[in-house]
Design a protein around this motif. Structure first.
Motif, PDB file in Angstrom:
ATOM      1  N   LEU A  56      52.049  49.165  33.949  1.00 19.56           N
ATOM      2  CA  LEU A  56      51.924  48.239  35.065  1.00 19.56           C
ATOM      3  C   LEU A  56      52.966  47.139  34.907  1.00 19.56           C
ATOM      4  CD1 LEU A  56      48.033  47.893  34.961  1.00 19.56           C
ATOM      5  CD2 LEU A  56      49.369  49.413  36.410  1.00 19.56           C
ATOM      6  N   LEU A  57      53.892  47.063  35.850  1.00 15.87           N
ATOM      7  CA  LEU A  57      54.945  46.046  35.823  1.00 15.87           C
ATOM      8  C   LEU A  57      54.682  45.042  36.935  1.00 15.87           C
ATOM      9  CD1 LEU A  57      58.094  48.350  35.401  1.00 15.87           C
ATOM     10  CD2 LEU A  57      56.648  47.344  33.630  1.00 15.87           C
ATOM     11  N   VAL A  58      54.589  43.775  36.571  1.00 16.87           N
ATOM     12  CA  VAL A  58      54.402  42.698  37.541  1.00 16.87           C
ATOM     13  C   VAL A  58      55.660  41.850  37.503  1.00 16.87           C
ATOM     14  CG1 VAL A  58      52.900  40.830  38.310  1.00 16.87           C
ATOM     15  CG2 VAL A  58      51.941  42.742  37.029  1.00 16.87           C
ATOM     16  N   GLN A  59      56.499  41.970  38.522  1.00 20.78           N
ATOM     17  CA  GLN A  59      57.810  41.331  38.548  1.00 20.78           C
ATOM     18  C   GLN A  59      57.925  40.446  39.783  1.00 20.78           C
ATOM     19  OE1 GLN A  59      60.131  45.082  36.371  1.00 20.78           O
ATOM     20  NE2 GLN A  59      60.516  44.613  38.499  1.00 20.78           N
ATOM     21  N   ALA A  60      58.001  39.133  39.573  1.00 18.50           N
ATOM     22  CA  ALA A  60      58.104  38.187  40.680  1.00 18.50           C
ATOM     23  C   ALA A  60      58.566  36.851  40.131  1.00 18.50           C
ATOM     24  CB  ALA A  60      56.757  38.040  41.388  1.00 18.50           C
ATOM     25  N   PRO A  61      59.141  35.998  40.979  1.00 19.60           N
ATOM     26  CA  PRO A  61      59.545  34.663  40.518  1.00 19.60           C
ATOM     27  C   PRO A  61      58.347  33.841  40.064  1.00 19.60           C
ATOM     28  CG  PRO A  61      60.599  35.214  42.605  1.00 19.60           C
ATOM     29  CD  PRO A  61      59.559  36.266  42.360  1.00 19.60           C
ATOM     30  N   ALA A  62      58.647  32.685  39.504  1.00 19.03           N
ATOM     31  CA  ALA A  62      57.581  31.795  39.038  1.00 19.03           C
ATOM     32  C   ALA A  62      56.700  31.386  40.204  1.00 19.03           C
ATOM     33  CB  ALA A  62      58.190  30.563  38.374  1.00 19.03           C
ATOM     34  N   GLY A  63      55.424  31.210  39.915  1.00 23.10           N
ATOM     35  CA  GLY A  63      54.511  30.708  40.927  1.00 23.10           C
ATOM     36  C   GLY A  63      53.843  31.759  41.783  1.00 23.10           C
ATOM     37  N   PHE A  64      53.999  33.042  41.450  1.00 24.22           N
ATOM     38  CA  PHE A  64      53.377  34.096  42.251  1.00 24.22           C
ATOM     39  C   PHE A  64      52.103  34.644  41.619  1.00 24.22           C
ATOM     40  CE2 PHE A  64      57.266  34.092  44.645  1.00 24.22           C
ATOM     41  CZ  PHE A  64      56.876  34.519  45.899  1.00 24.22           C
ATOM     42  N   GLY A  65      51.591  33.997  40.583  1.00 26.25           N
ATOM     43  CA  GLY A  65      50.293  34.373  40.029  1.00 26.25           C
ATOM     44  C   GLY A  65      50.317  35.590  39.132  1.00 26.25           C
ATOM     45  N   LYS A  66      51.434  35.817  38.422  1.00 25.23           N
ATOM     46  CA  LYS A  66      51.509  36.990  37.550  1.00 25.23           C
ATOM     47  C   LYS A  66      50.503  36.888  36.407  1.00 25.23           C
ATOM     48  CE  LYS A  66      55.853  36.238  36.687  1.00 25.23           C
ATOM     49  NZ  LYS A  66      56.002  35.053  37.571  1.00 25.23           N
ATOM     50  N   THR A  67      50.478  35.751  35.721  1.00 24.35           N
ATOM     51  CA  THR A  67      49.574  35.589  34.584  1.00 24.35           C
ATOM     52  C   THR A  67      48.118  35.628  35.033  1.00 24.35           C
ATOM     53  OG1 THR A  67      51.245  34.286  33.403  1.00 24.35           O
ATOM     54  CG2 THR A  67      48.965  34.076  32.673  1.00 24.35           C
ATOM     55  N   VAL A  68      47.835  35.088  36.204  1.00 24.46           N
ATOM     56  CA  VAL A  68      46.459  35.123  36.730  1.00 24.46           C
ATOM     57  C   VAL A  68      46.031  36.568  36.971  1.00 24.46           C
ATOM     58  CG1 VAL A  68      44.974  34.448  38.644  1.00 24.46           C
ATOM     59  CG2 VAL A  68      46.652  32.833  37.737  1.00 24.46           C
ATOM     60  N   LEU A  69      46.933  37.380  37.510  1.00 25.69           N
ATOM     61  CA  LEU A  69      46.596  38.781  37.754  1.00 25.69           C
ATOM     62  C   LEU A  69      46.397  39.521  36.438  1.00 25.69           C
ATOM     63  CD1 LEU A  69      46.200  41.107  39.718  1.00 25.69           C
ATOM     64  CD2 LEU A  69      48.673  41.491  39.671  1.00 25.69           C
ATOM     65  N   LEU A  70      47.250  39.258  35.447  1.00 28.61           N
ATOM     66  CA  LEU A  70      47.057  39.890  34.143  1.00 28.61           C
ATOM     67  C   LEU A  70      45.714  39.494  33.533  1.00 28.61           C
ATOM     68  CD1 LEU A  70      50.611  39.530  32.516  1.00 28.61           C
ATOM     69  CD2 LEU A  70      49.622  41.534  33.621  1.00 28.61           C
ATOM     70  N   SER A  71      45.334  38.244  33.706  1.00 33.68           N
ATOM     71  CA  SER A  71      44.030  37.787  33.199  1.00 33.68           C
ATOM     72  C   SER A  71      42.888  38.484  33.925  1.00 33.68           C
ATOM     73  CB  SER A  71      43.911  36.268  33.354  1.00 33.68           C
ATOM     74  OG  SER A  71      44.913  35.602  32.615  1.00 33.68           O
ATOM     75  N   GLN A  72      43.061  38.723  35.209  1.00 32.08           N
ATOM     76  CA  GLN A  72      42.035  39.467  35.953  1.00 32.08           C
ATOM     77  C   GLN A  72      41.915  40.881  35.405  1.00 32.08           C
ATOM     78  OE1 GLN A  72      42.506  39.583  40.271  1.00 32.08           O
ATOM     79  NE2 GLN A  72      41.642  41.645  40.342  1.00 32.08           N
ATOM     80  N   TRP A  73      43.048  41.542  35.188  1.00 30.84           N
ATOM     81  CA  TRP A  73      43.003  42.896  34.625  1.00 30.84           C
ATOM     82  C   TRP A  73      42.341  42.888  33.254  1.00 30.84           C
ATOM     83  CZ3 TRP A  73      48.750  44.452  35.946  1.00 30.84           C
ATOM     84  CH2 TRP A  73      48.823  44.734  37.318  1.00 30.84           C
ATOM     85  N   ARG A  74      42.666  41.870  32.447  1.00 28.21           N
ATOM     86  CA  ARG A  74      42.072  41.782  31.118  1.00 28.21           C
ATOM     87  C   ARG A  74      40.553  41.717  31.206  1.00 28.21           C
ATOM     88  NH1 ARG A  74      40.107  37.585  28.258  1.00 28.21           N
ATOM     89  NH2 ARG A  74      40.024  37.868  25.980  1.00 28.21           N
ATOM     90  N   ARG A  75      40.056  40.900  32.116  1.00 28.98           N
ATOM     91  CA  ARG A  75      38.612  40.788  32.273  1.00 28.98           C
ATOM     92  C   ARG A  75      38.013  42.112  32.731  1.00 28.98           C
ATOM     93  NH1 ARG A  75      36.002  35.721  35.283  1.00 28.98           N
ATOM     94  NH2 ARG A  75      36.603  34.856  33.265  1.00 28.98           N
ATOM     95  N   GLU A  76      38.677  42.803  33.651  1.00 27.30           N
ATOM     96  CA  GLU A  76      38.159  44.083  34.136  1.00 27.30           C
ATOM     97  C   GLU A  76      38.152  45.126  33.038  1.00 27.30           C
ATOM     98  OE1 GLU A  76      40.558  45.058  37.491  1.00 27.30           O
ATOM     99  OE2 GLU A  76      39.777  43.456  38.752  1.00 27.30           O
ATOM    100  N   TRP A  77      39.189  45.143  32.218  1.00 26.88           N
ATOM    101  CA  TRP A  77      39.190  46.081  31.086  1.00 26.88           C
ATOM    102  C   TRP A  77      38.035  45.774  30.128  1.00 26.88           C
ATOM    103  CZ3 TRP A  77      45.053  45.515  31.382  1.00 26.88           C
ATOM    104  CH2 TRP A  77      45.639  46.687  31.879  1.00 26.88           C
ATOM    105  N   LEU A  78      37.826  44.501  29.822  1.00 26.34           N
ATOM    106  CA  LEU A  78      36.730  44.135  28.929  1.00 26.34           C
ATOM    107  C   LEU A  78      35.381  44.541  29.508  1.00 26.34           C
ATOM    108  CD1 LEU A  78      37.864  40.597  27.707  1.00 26.34           C
ATOM    109  CD2 LEU A  78      37.750  42.688  26.347  1.00 26.34           C
TER     110      LEU A  78
END
Length: 933
Positions: free
Chosen positions: A85-107
């Protein structure tokens, strides 16, 4: 002593007295733990030397206003099943927030998740060491491991070390997710190759997720073999209006209404950072009533961000390029070099795209655009700081370059800005009509406001464009355009195709003026000339005829006309959207609300993406969707569809769409408990019909007012509005006696029936309803047909007759069509006479009933299923998060206090905690505890 059945007790192997030694053969015989123990021991023998790895392996703490984005979740079709899964976007597009969401879903799925925040010092050996540590933290979470030292010999060859690490992951009996955040910070040349090697050779139980501000040259799915690869860019990460509204509600509650939320979303164009900045700027005034004041304060906050964190931190050469680029709408490297006047500007543009969050890239193109908020701020700064001759030179260069690329409308815009009016008029005449056909009404209207009327009258294509986009609110100017088009239509010296187009545009103008009898004359004349030899013109003629068929009670035939059109004529999206609008409205006319919602949903997203959320076509489609959602008993979805759009609907839509939108909005206001707002919306609709000479619209609004007051038993109000409705009916009959007579009679009979019901004149009500039912059936008005049957059943009941047969038929039709709100919307007294066996599957108040049977909302934290904790440890952790003491936990778990103490000790060891409060905090931070509120 019996062997304890807990993996956590392996920590004590070799550390307890021999009398308490663990029977290791029990674990070796367990197929689940054998490989896990092996891998764990292998990790234990690899000491770690970097204390900062502890921080790098810790996921960031999310803001309370962060929301889960379902369309991008691991279960969403765009992501599901992918292992890279590649999340590629400029700063401020919520990349880290989306990764954190995926992390929670995996857990929550029980998958251990390793998190690693990358930085510029991560070269080959260090990167492998950091990944190894993050994986170890994910499967053991033993905080004392960071004090050991790595075996440098095994990491001298990064590829070999990565191979060994992958082999150890492959030996694990469970799945594993590895998240690498901030991959754009990597500076060493060999690192990207190492990550590529890691991705290409990942075992089947490993999922890799990476985020970066710049594009990574990692392999595509085809190069990875069977591994599915998904790339999410800035366009995919942009917030939808529903997501933006959810974020604002999470932060401010209901103090920011749906209209304000939609306005802020439109202003920030779905940019997550923009919405966050605007939210911060209005936080101190979130309960204020002045929406414009809030929006202004939010805009000032964003401008402050651009000034402090953008311009003040960029080198001056890049600032110069950025200011000049802001003077154009979009730019690519060649265009940038042309307007700046030096070839190096192309490379500087690339540097700006990579280092700033204000550019949006186009898919499959080298064109980029500035975020609207940034462009507005930078353009004002450019006009303020650059010399006037320099600004003029940029516009002249832009006009020349765009004209050479045959981008006439954009070239004309810059020619006009440079002061070259004649050149601008010549350029715009070539492209403005097609732009109007494509649905860009706002852009065309902005041009027409700049042009003198004499130029419009002298250039036929400009007059045609004006006829398409001129709003009814400018009625005097619209009638002037009609005169100009009439001259073109009757001028035999004009080309025949131009005269045909003028006739078709005149028909569209008359439709907006609600002169349907005149539309019938023009439509009949045009249908006899088909085909014209111009596919796009044929489609427009068919579309006009289909609209007329729908409004005169032949919705099924209207859909047939739509189906016979060529969907790809000239590639004009507005043609397809208008046909989709006719189809969905025809379903709504017949009461087939589920089909209406389905047909309009398919095209609404395309309309919003290509024309804008507040464009006329998108707004008309949204009004139809809102009406369908209301009938389907989804008032929240209906409110979101209409949010911040009523002004567009009032200014730029046909009368029928205006009626649909405003009556739906009034019903939503009543559902929300804002009865005054409901009546104000209907009063405004009445005034709109009177001021624009739309008596049919006035009649529709008055009919809704009569029904509203009748349901409340307001007899006097019903009589007052009925008198006004009869006057509006007479005026509408005079305007369109051929086309609308039956529809107008239907509405007037319904007004009289509701008035009779309000004064309990049941016999008179029955007679009016019989006439109305015949008209509704003849016109194929599905909702009105069911409404008449329900009201007739109520009248029969009040007259002492048996209404069950008619009631059964009405409710059966409502269920078949999906009209789940109609029983309560028709009259509140119906609920008392409907037997339980005849209740619709869902009624308007079903959500309230279901809520009453729903257990009280729980405010404790939910424990995600994770391989780190045993089921009993998860239960104890959940009870501990409620603040229960050991004795209370023991009673709740039906075990002894000694056993609870042992579980809590294991929890402390696994979570790296020193006390109960610390354990709960660590579990929340790691995503093992998930707060439900």
């Amino acid at each position: 002593m019996a062997a304890p059945r807990r993996f956590s007790n392996l920590i004590d192997i070799g550390m307890r007295p021999s009398s308490q030694a663990i029977d290791t053969q029990f674990f070796l015989r367990s197929h689940y733990y054998t490989h896990f123990v092996y891998v764990w021991i292998r990790y234990m023998t690899r000491p770690l030397a970097e204390p900062e790895f502890v921080l790098k392996a810790m996921p960031p703490q999310l803001s309370k206003s962060a929301i889960a984005r379902r369309r991008l979740s691991l279960h969403a079709p765009v992501v599901q099943g992918s292992r890279l899964l590649l999340v590629q976007a400029p700063a401020g597009f919520g990349k880290t927030v989306l990764l954190s969401q995926w992390r929670r879903e995996w857990l929550q799925q029980g998958v251990p998740v390793a998190w690693l925040t990358l930085d510029e010092r991560d070269e080959g050996a260090r990167l492998v060491a950091a990944m190894r540590y993050s994986i170890l933290m994910a499967i053991s979470l033993s905080s004392n491991l960071a004090t050991h030292n790595f075996d440098g010999a095994s990491l001298s060859d990064p590829i070999a070390a990565a191979t060994e690490l992958l082999a150890e992951v492959a030996a694990m009996p469970t799945a594993l997710a590895l998240i690498l955040d901030d991959a754009h910070t990597l500076r060493h040349r060999d690192v990207e190759g190492l990550i590529e090697y890691f991705a290409c050779n990942a075992p089947a139980n490993l999922t890799l997720a990476l985020s970066s501000r710049v594009a990574l040259s990692l392999p595509t799915a085809g190069l990875i073999g069977n591994t599915e690869c998904v790339t999410l860019d800035a366009q995919a990460l942009r917030l939808t209006s529903q997501e933006g509204a959810a974020i604002l509600e999470a932060r401010f509650g209901k103090s920011v209404d749906v209209d304000m939320a939609a306005s802020l979303h439109e202003t920030c164009s779905g940019w997550p950072l923009g919405l966050q900045l605007m939210s911060s700027a209005i936080a101190c005034g979130a309960t204020a009533r002045n929406t414009l004041e809030l929006a202004s304060r939010a805009k000032q906050g964003v401008e402050k961000y651009f000034a402090e964190f953008l311009l003040n931190r960029l080198p001056q050469p890049l600032v110069d390029v950025l200011l000049r680029v802001s003077l154009v709408e979009g730019v690519n490297p060649a265009f940038c070099a042309a307007i700046v006047g030096r070839p190096t500007a192309a490379d500087q543009l690339k540097a700006l795209c990579a280092s700033t969050p204000v550019f949006s890239e186009s898919l499959g193109s080298d064109w980029v655009t500035l975020h609207p908020l940034a462009r507005e701020f930078l353009r004002a700064r450019a006009n303020q700081e650059l010399p006037s001759f320099e600004v003029q030179l940029v516009h002249e260069r832009a006009a020349l370059w765009l004209a050479q690329q045959e981008l006439d409308e954009q070239a004309a815009l810059h020619a006009l800005a440079a002061g070259h009016k004649e050149q601008a008029y010549e350029l715009v005449e070539r492209g403005l009509y097609k732009l109007a056909l494509q649905g860009h009404r706002g852009r065309v209207r902005a041009w027409l406001d700049r042009l003198p009327d004499a130029e419009i009258a002298a250039r036929p294509r400009l007059a045609l464009a004006a006829g398409i986009v001129m709003p009814v609110v400018e009625r005097d100017r619209l009638e002037w355009v009609l005169d100009v088009l009439g001259t073109i239509r009757t001028n035999v010296e004009m080309p025949s195709d131009l005269r045909r187009e003028a006739t078709r545009v005149i028909g569209g103008v008359e439709l907006r003026l609600d002169n349907l009898d005149r539309v019938l004359e023009l439509s009949t004349e045009q249908m006899e000339t088909l085909p014209t030899g111009l596919p796009y013109l044929d489609e427009r003629i068919l579309n006009l005829h289909a609209t007329l068929l729908m409004l005169t009670g032949r919705p099924d035939l209207a859909r047939h006309r739509c189906a016979s059109a060529h969907s790809d004529a000239e590639g004009l999206i507005s043609t397809q959207l208008i046909f989709a609008s006719v189809v969905s409205r025809s379903y709504l006319w017949q009461g087939q609300v589920a089909l209406a919602a389905d047909s309009v949903t398919k095209v609404l997203n395309d309309a919003q993406a290509q024309l804008g959320r507040r464009s006329a076509l998108a707004t008309v489609l949204a009004a139809t969707l809102a009406a369908a959602m209301w009938e389907l008993d989804r008032p929240d979805a209906a409110a979101n569809a209409l949010a911040d759009r009523l002004d567009v609907l009032a200014a730029d839509a046909q009368p029928h769409s205006v009626v649909i939108g405003f009556i739906t909005a009034s019903r939503i206001a009543g559902w929300e408990g804002h009865e005054a707002k409901r009546l104000n919306l209907l009063d405004y609709l009445c005034v709109m019909g009177e001021s624009r000479r739309w008596p049919r619209v006035t009649l529709e609004a008055l009919a809704e007012l009569v029904a509203t007051h009748a349901r409340a038993g307001h007899v006097k109000s019903c009589r007052v509005f009925l008198a006004r409705a009869e006057a509006a009916h007479a005026a509408a009959m005079q305007q369109n006696p051929k086309t609308l007579a039956r529809s107008l009679d239907l509405r007037l009979h319904m007004c009289r029936a509701y008035t009779d019901i309000a004064r309990h004149a049941w016999e008179e009500a029955q007679r009016q309803l019989e006439y109305a039912a015949l008209l509704a059936s003849d016109l194929k008005c599905g909702r009105e047909d069911i409404e008449c049957k329900l009201l007739q059943s109520l009248a029969m009941h009040r007259l002492g007759r048996d209404p069950r047969e008619l009631l059964h038929e009405a409710i059966g039709l409502a269920q078949a069509l999906g009209m789940t709100r109609i029983v309560t919307d028709t009259h509140p007294d119906l609920a008392a006479i409907i037997p339980a066996t005849l209740h619709p599957a869902r009624t308007a108040n079903s959500s309230v009933v279901q809520h009453e049977h729903t257990p009280a909302a729980r405010h404790e934290a939910m424990v995600a299923p994770t391989e780190l904790l045993t089921p009993k440890e998860r239960e104890v952790l959940g009870l501990m998060s409620l603040g229960l003491q050991n004795k209370q936990i023991a009673v709740a778990s039906a075990v002894s206090q000694e056993t609870i103490k042992w579980h809590i000790k294991n929890l402390f060891a696994k979570l790296g905690a020193v006390n109960r409060r610390h354990a709960v905090a660590r579990a929340l931070m790691l995503g093992i505890l998930i707060s439900e509120h």
